[in-house]
Design a protein around this motif. Structure first.
Motif, PDB file in Angstrom:
ATOM      1  N   GLN A 185       8.951 -35.357 -31.907  1.00  0.00           N
ATOM      2  CA  GLN A 185       7.652 -35.275 -32.660  1.00  0.00           C
ATOM      3  C   GLN A 185       6.483 -35.923 -31.793  1.00  0.00           C
ATOM      4  O   GLN A 185       5.647 -35.283 -31.867  1.00  0.00           O
ATOM      5  CB  GLN A 185       8.015 -36.063 -34.065  1.00  0.00           C
TER       6      GLN A 185
ATOM      7  N   LYS B 276       4.699 -41.876 -36.506  1.00  0.00           N
ATOM      8  CA  LYS B 276       5.515 -40.598 -36.545  1.00  0.00           C
ATOM      9  C   LYS B 276       6.671 -41.031 -37.470  1.00  0.00           C
ATOM     10  O   LYS B 276       7.092 -40.256 -38.434  1.00  0.00           O
ATOM     11  CB  LYS B 276       5.635 -39.947 -35.321  1.00  0.00           C
TER      12      LYS B 276
ATOM     13  N   MET C 291      -0.800 -35.117 -36.365  1.00  0.00           N
ATOM     14  CA  MET C 291       0.189 -34.145 -36.502  1.00  0.00           C
ATOM     15  C   MET C 291      -0.358 -32.862 -35.660  1.00  0.00           C
ATOM     16  O   MET C 291      -1.271 -32.448 -35.677  1.00  0.00           O
ATOM     17  CB  MET C 291      -0.046 -33.755 -38.027  1.00  0.00           C
TER      18      MET C 291
ATOM     19  N   GLN D 142       3.773 -29.471 -36.847  1.00  0.00           N
ATOM     20  CA  GLN D 142       4.103 -30.418 -38.049  1.00  0.00           C
ATOM     21  C   GLN D 142       3.397 -29.995 -39.266  1.00  0.00           C
ATOM     22  O   GLN D 142       3.628 -30.739 -40.347  1.00  0.00           O
ATOM     23  CB  GLN D 142       4.052 -31.680 -37.434  1.00  0.00           C
TER      24      GLN D 142
ATOM     25  N   ARG E  38       5.498 -29.341 -42.435  1.00  0.00           N
ATOM     26  CA  ARG E  38       6.003 -30.379 -43.484  1.00  0.00           C
ATOM     27  C   ARG E  38       4.720 -31.234 -44.041  1.00  0.00           C
ATOM     28  O   ARG E  38       5.040 -31.799 -45.363  1.00  0.00           O
ATOM     29  CB  ARG E  38       6.671 -31.520 -42.391  1.00  0.00           C
TER      30      ARG E  38
END
Length: 213
Positions: free
Chosen positions: A48, A77, A130, A134, A137
């Motif tokens: 991530q 993160k 982000m 991502q 989510r």
């Protein structure tokens, strides 16, 4: 026409009272955290982080500023991943589900209100660290928070959040920080209060900003 918008990147800063003592126990090698008995691996966390750094580097002239603004990206993160697990637990306990249609409708609303997909993704990168990958989510969390608020009432998520956090028995590798027992987040992290508000249709929405009340 108005739509409710859940504001903030994180999800569990809902409580004022201490709910969970920081765990200082040893975690297994390769483990960033344990949530509900399941590991968040360091490799999953690093993936991530790498996605965000790649997106920042692709952002053009502002890339250096974006990178400089996220010096604690690993902690940020991991905190985001933990908050999402807490939302999932709250939703599971409440019997609340989210469909792909729900997520796509939320995406369309955000994209329309922020001038297009590129602008929306750039805003998430700038405000919430982000990457485009991502976004799903983020949108899932927003949908679930809206449904949870509809079930329990505005400003009444404290008890379900308390129950979820206690049930998950979160442990964090000290390398990434420690739980702040009062605010339910990783220490030194940025976790603004979640705010529900109405937004006039067509007005730009900053999904990461906390509005004045």
């Amino acid at each position: 026409m108005h739509r409710r918008t859940a504001i903030s990147v994180s999800a569990a800063l809902l409580l004022a009272a201490p709910l969970l003592a920081a765990c200082s126990g040893e975690t297994r090698p390769g483990t960033a955290a344990v949530v509900g008995g399941e590991r968040i691996t360091t490799s999953a966390l690093q993936a991530q982080v790498n996605d965000v750094r790649d997106a920042q580097n692709r952002s053009g002239q502002g890339s250096a500023e974006l990178i400089a603004s996220t010096p604690n990206l690993e902690r940020q993160k991991l905190d985001s991943m933990l908050q999402s697990r807490i939302i999932d637990k709250m939703a599971d306990t409440a019997g609340i589900e989210v469909s792909e249609k729900d997520i796509e409708e939320e995406r369309k609303a955000y994209v329309a209100e922020n001038g297009g997909t590129e602008q929306f993704e750039a805003l998430l990168l700038q405000k919430g660290a982000m990457s485009p990958g991502q976004t799903d989510r983020f949108l899932r969390d927003r949908v679930l928070l809206t449904k949870l608020t509809a079930k329990y009432g505005n400003g009444k998520l404290e008890e379900p959040a308390r129950t979820a956090v206690q049930a998950l028995h979160i442990e964090v590798n000290p390398r990434y920080g420690a739980w702040d027992a009062k605010q339910i987040k990783l220490g030194a992290g940025e976790t603004p209060w979640i705010v529900q508000r109405s937004q006039a249709e067509g007005a730009p929405v900053d999904p990461m900003a906390v509005p004045q009340r």
